[in-house]
Design an enzyme around this catalytic site. Sequence first.
Site, PDB file in Angstrom:
ATOM      1  N   LYS A  74       1.665  21.836  -0.068  1.00 24.39           N
ATOM      2  CA  LYS A  74       0.709  22.234   0.965  1.00 24.39           C
ATOM      3  C   LYS A  74       0.436  21.077   1.910  1.00 24.39           C
ATOM      4  O   LYS A  74       0.347  21.251   3.132  1.00 24.39           O
ATOM      5  CB  LYS A  74      -0.586  22.675   0.279  1.00 24.39           C
TER       6      LYS A  74
ATOM      7  N   TYR B 104      -8.025  -6.127   7.582  1.00 27.91           N
ATOM      8  CA  TYR B 104      -8.931  -6.271   6.445  1.00 27.91           C
ATOM      9  C   TYR B 104      -9.984  -7.306   6.816  1.00 27.91           C
ATOM     10  O   TYR B 104     -10.454  -7.338   7.937  1.00 27.91           O
ATOM     11  CB  TYR B 104      -8.125  -6.612   5.189  1.00 27.91           C
TER      12      TYR B 104
END
Length: 404
Positions: free
Chosen positions: A108, A53
Amino acid sequence: MAAEIVNPRSDNGADDGAQNEFFDPAFALHRGGKMEIRATVPVRDRDDLSLAYTPGVAKVCSAIAERPELVHDYTWKSQVVAVVTDGSAVLGLGDIGPEASLPVMEGKAILFKQFGGVDAVPIALDCREVDEIVETVARLAPSFGGINLEDISAPRCFEVERRLQERLDIPVFHDDQHGTAVVTLAALRNAARLTDRTLGELRAVISGAGAAGVAIARILVEAGIGDVAVCDRKGIVSTDREDLTEVKRELAGFTNKAGLSGTLESALDGADVFIGVSGGTVPEPAVAAMAKNALIFAMANPTPEIHPDVAHKYAAVVATGRSDYPNQINNVLAFPGIFAGALQVRASRITEGMKLAAAEALAAVVADELSAECVIPSPFDERVAPAVTAAVAAAARAEGVARS
């Protein structure tokens, strides 16, 4: 019955024996969802945090701002697909809305990962108008390397896909259309070979002029089928009909060379191939009227248009969409490898040539093992994804849509 009734929480203090009477394993498996996001880098201490970060991330952001193509190298974009639906045409459930579609979209996504090594994010949209869907997906697209459209009803699905592919420079693929078409073509190639015929010698009849039916017709024509007629609820889609939508008028223009008109039953008289993607039931006399060594792909779920017991009376090869019969026409054989290949070379789109290459590679997996019960591989055949991935990547390079 509500989920909490069918499968009560295990932490509510109730006796396990009392719960067993109502226990449903489907609800147990789905509780809390079927997927999660994990970090690929550690954040163990201050040094890790400063790299993952701030301030380390600022260097990467600045580099991408100067050279946008670096987003593929330094973010997940090049390996992640958005699985997008509006919930209007879900499995065999129909229009159940975006929230109810999420279990399917999660499913999916995990298939993408399991069978193609591709990360995917399910996105269910609370909008139905073509303009709204296109605009929403286009605004989300910078985060993804590809868009898999799923369970969007016809005819809107055709325009949504076309407009998104025109607007975006990443692959847009409506799996209900093209995944089904690729697997069907692969199985038909092998079934024809098994019966000592070529695609060019076959006359096919497709029952269903929706998303899958149109795409199957298109890819069969591209692959060199002898002739194919497509039937909707009113009969054969032909140029002499005045009730056709724009999509069906286009369909009539490149199918039905024989100029047939009339019913599905009349189209089947002497036909070599039946492909069902519509539901309904085909009368046995119509099946009996098909040509010798017929090939029957009755793919409606859960009830095939022609029951396998009936089909086997007249057909040399029988395929369904079900997992409990041989020769399952399952989209999972296609879409993970197609996207993996496209993402591998950073393709800007998925072309007809890439789909044809995927079908040829899929057929080749079992080319030396052909039998009436094996014209298409199992989804769990570990050869499938690598073969399809390599073929699609090579085709993308050959067609000039690869960028790496």
